[in-house]
Design a protein around this motif. Structure first.
Motif, short mmCIF file in Angstrom:
data_model
loop_
_atom_site.label_atom_id
_atom_site.label_comp_id
_atom_site.label_asym_id
_atom_site.label_seq_id
_atom_site.Cartn_x
_atom_site.Cartn_y
_atom_site.Cartn_z
N GLU A 16 0.83 -1.20 0.00
CA GLU A 16 0.00 0.00 0.00
C GLU A 16 0.87 1.26 0.00
O GLU A 16 0.57 2.24 -0.70
CB GLU A 16 -0.92 -0.01 1.22
N ASP A 17 1.91 1.22 0.81
CA ASP A 17 2.84 2.35 0.84
C ASP A 17 3.39 2.64 -0.57
O ASP A 17 3.44 3.78 -1.02
CB ASP A 17 4.00 2.07 1.78
N GLN A 18 3.78 1.57 -1.23
CA GLN A 18 4.37 1.73 -2.56
C GLN A 18 3.36 2.32 -3.54
O GLN A 18 3.68 3.17 -4.35
CB GLN A 18 4.89 0.40 -3.07
N LYS A 19 2.13 1.83 -3.44
CA LYS A 19 1.11 2.35 -4.35
C LYS A 19 0.88 3.84 -4.12
O LYS A 19 0.77 4.62 -5.07
CB LYS A 19 -0.21 1.59 -4.13
N LEU A 20 0.82 4.22 -2.86
CA LEU A 20 0.57 5.63 -2.56
C LEU A 20 1.73 6.50 -3.01
O LEU A 20 1.53 7.55 -3.63
CB LEU A 20 0.31 5.80 -1.06
N ILE A 21 2.93 6.07 -2.70
CA ILE A 21 4.11 6.84 -3.10
C ILE A 21 4.18 6.95 -4.62
O ILE A 21 4.41 8.02 -5.17
CB ILE A 21 5.39 6.20 -2.55
N ALA A 22 3.97 5.83 -5.27
CA ALA A 22 4.06 5.84 -6.73
C ALA A 22 3.01 6.77 -7.34
O ALA A 22 3.30 7.53 -8.27
CB ALA A 22 3.88 4.42 -7.27
N TYR A 23 1.82 6.73 -6.78
CA TYR A 23 0.76 7.57 -7.33
C TYR A 23 1.07 9.05 -7.13
O TYR A 23 0.98 9.86 -8.06
CB TYR A 23 -0.59 7.23 -6.70
N ILE A 24 1.45 9.41 -5.91
CA ILE A 24 1.73 10.82 -5.63
C ILE A 24 2.96 11.27 -6.39
O ILE A 24 3.03 12.41 -6.88
CB ILE A 24 1.91 11.03 -4.11
N THR A 25 3.91 10.38 -6.53
CA THR A 25 5.10 10.72 -7.29
C THR A 25 4.73 11.09 -8.73
O THR A 25 5.28 12.02 -9.31
CB THR A 25 6.07 9.52 -7.30
N MET A 35 -8.15 10.24 -4.70
CA MET A 35 -6.87 9.59 -5.00
C MET A 35 -6.83 8.09 -4.71
O MET A 35 -6.32 7.31 -5.53
CB MET A 35 -5.73 10.29 -4.28
N PRO A 36 -7.35 7.66 -3.55
CA PRO A 36 -7.20 6.23 -3.24
C PRO A 36 -7.79 5.33 -4.32
O PRO A 36 -7.22 4.28 -4.64
CB PRO A 36 -7.97 6.09 -1.93
N ARG A 37 -8.89 5.75 -4.89
CA ARG A 37 -9.55 4.94 -5.92
C ARG A 37 -8.63 4.81 -7.14
O ARG A 37 -8.43 3.71 -7.66
CB ARG A 37 -10.87 5.59 -6.31
N PHE A 38 -8.08 5.93 -7.56
CA PHE A 38 -7.20 5.90 -8.73
C PHE A 38 -5.89 5.18 -8.43
O PHE A 38 -5.28 4.59 -9.32
CB PHE A 38 -6.91 7.33 -9.21
N ALA A 39 -5.48 5.25 -7.19
CA ALA A 39 -4.20 4.62 -6.84
C ALA A 39 -4.37 3.13 -6.54
O ALA A 39 -3.39 2.45 -6.28
CB ALA A 39 -3.60 5.32 -5.61
#
Length: 239
Positions: A16-25, A35-39
Motif C-alpha cells: 500500500e505504501d508503494q502504491k501511494l508513493i508511486a501515485y503521488i510521485t 486519489m485512493p480509488r485511482f491509486a
DNA sequence: AAGGGTAACAACCGCCGGACT
DNA sequence: GAGTCCGGCGGTTGTTACCCT
C-alpha cells in the motif's frame, strides 16, 4: 442506497505504501478523497493523507529527537500550548504527530518531574535522548544508491543524505544483516519498484492522466506553502 | 518461561474552518 | 447566506515491543 466501498483500516502494508508513493510521485496530490480509488487503494482519503504526511513524505525524520529539539518542543509547548502543527512548522522534518507523541510519551513526564525537582532541589536532569549514532548507518545505506550507475540515483542519494530521508531510529542500525534488511524493508521504497509500478497498465479505465496532471499543477500553485521542496525530486525523474 | 505493566508510536475519530457553489 | 466538500488539527485509542517480577 449507495453502498460504501470497503475501506481498509489499520496498519499499512508495504504494498500500500508503494502504491501511494508511486501515485503521488506521478500525479501529485490533487484530491485526497478521490486519489485512493485511482491509486488502487482501499483506504479513505484521510487515511492516505495521514500516512503520507506522517510517514511517507520524503523529507521527514523520525525518532531520536536531539537535545536541541527537545528543548525547542518544551519551550514551544510553554508558549504555544498543544498547537502541534505550529510546533512542527518550527521543527523542520518533524511531523505534528511525531511531536505530539513524543511530548505525550516522554517530555510531559520529564517536565513534570523537573518542575517537581526545581520546586524542591534544583538539580540538573539528564536527558534521555540517545546520541544520533545511526547517522553513519544511514550513510552506509545511501552508499548503495551512490554506487548505482542509474541516472537520477545520485540525486536521490544526495538529497536523502542532506535531508536525513532515512529515519534515524535505533532499529536502523546496519551493524547486523537483520537490522539492515529490516530497515530496508521498512523504510525504502526503491526507485525500481516505483518504476515497475508505473510501467503497469493503468488500473482505472478512462483515467484522464492529462486532467489529473493539470489538476495537480493547479493544486501546486494554490498550495505551494504545504509542499515540501523535495517534491520535484520525486516527480521530475519519473515524468 | 509466563504474565502483567509500561513505553512508544501508528492510526483513527470527531470537530472545525476555509473554499466553493 | 446556506449548504457541501475538503483538508487540517488535536485528542484518543490500538498495537507492538520491551522490561520487570
Amino acid at each position: 442506497m449507495v453502498r460504501q466501498p470497503y475501506l481498509k483500516k489499520g496498519s499499512w502494508s508495504r504494498d500500500e505504501d508503494q502504491k501511494l508513493i508511486a501515485y503521488i510521485t506521478r500525479y501529485g496530490i490533487w484530491n485526497w478523497n478521490e486519489m485512493p480509488r485511482f491509486a488502487g487503494l482501499q483506504r479513505s482519503g484521510k487515511s492516505c493523507r495521514l500516512r503520507w504526511v506522517n510517514y511517507l513524505r520524503p523529507n521527514i525524520r523520525r525518532g531520536n529527537f536531539s537535545r536541541e529539539e527537545e528543548e525547542t518542543i518544551i519551550h514551544l509547548q510553554k508558549t504555544l500550548g498543544n498547537r502541534w502543527s505550529a510546533m512542527a512548522a518550527r521543527l523542520p522534518q518533524r511531523t505534528d504527530n511525531d511531536i505530539k507523541n513524543y511530548w505525550n510519551s516522554r517530555l510531559k513526564k520529564r517536565v513534570i518531574v523537573e518542575n517537581n525537582n526545581s520546586a524542591s532541589s534544583p538539580t540538573e536532569t539528564k536527558s534521555s535522548v540517545e546520541e544520533n549514532s545511526s547517522d553513519a548507518d544511514s550513510s552506509m545505506m545511501l552508499g548503495i544508491f551512490l554506487d548505482s550507475d542509474t541516472p537520477g540515483m545520485h540525486d536521490f542519494a544526495e538529497i536523502a543524505a542532506d535531508t536525513t530521508f532515512f529515519p534515524s531510529g535505533s532499529n536502523l542500525s546496519v551493524a547486523d544483516d537483520d537490522h539492515y534488511s529490516m530497515a530496508m524493508d521498512n523504510y525504502l521504497v526503491s526507485y525500481w519498484e516505483i518504476q515497475s509500478f508505473l510501467e503497469q497498465p493503468q488500473m482505472i479505465e478512462g483515467l484522464d492522466c492529462e486532467a489529473i496532471s493539470q489538476n495537480s499543477q493547479q493544486w501546486h500553485s494554490h498550495h505551494q506553502q504545504y509542499y515540501d521542496p523535495l517534491h520535484d525530486f520525486w516527480v521530475n525523474p519519473l515524468i
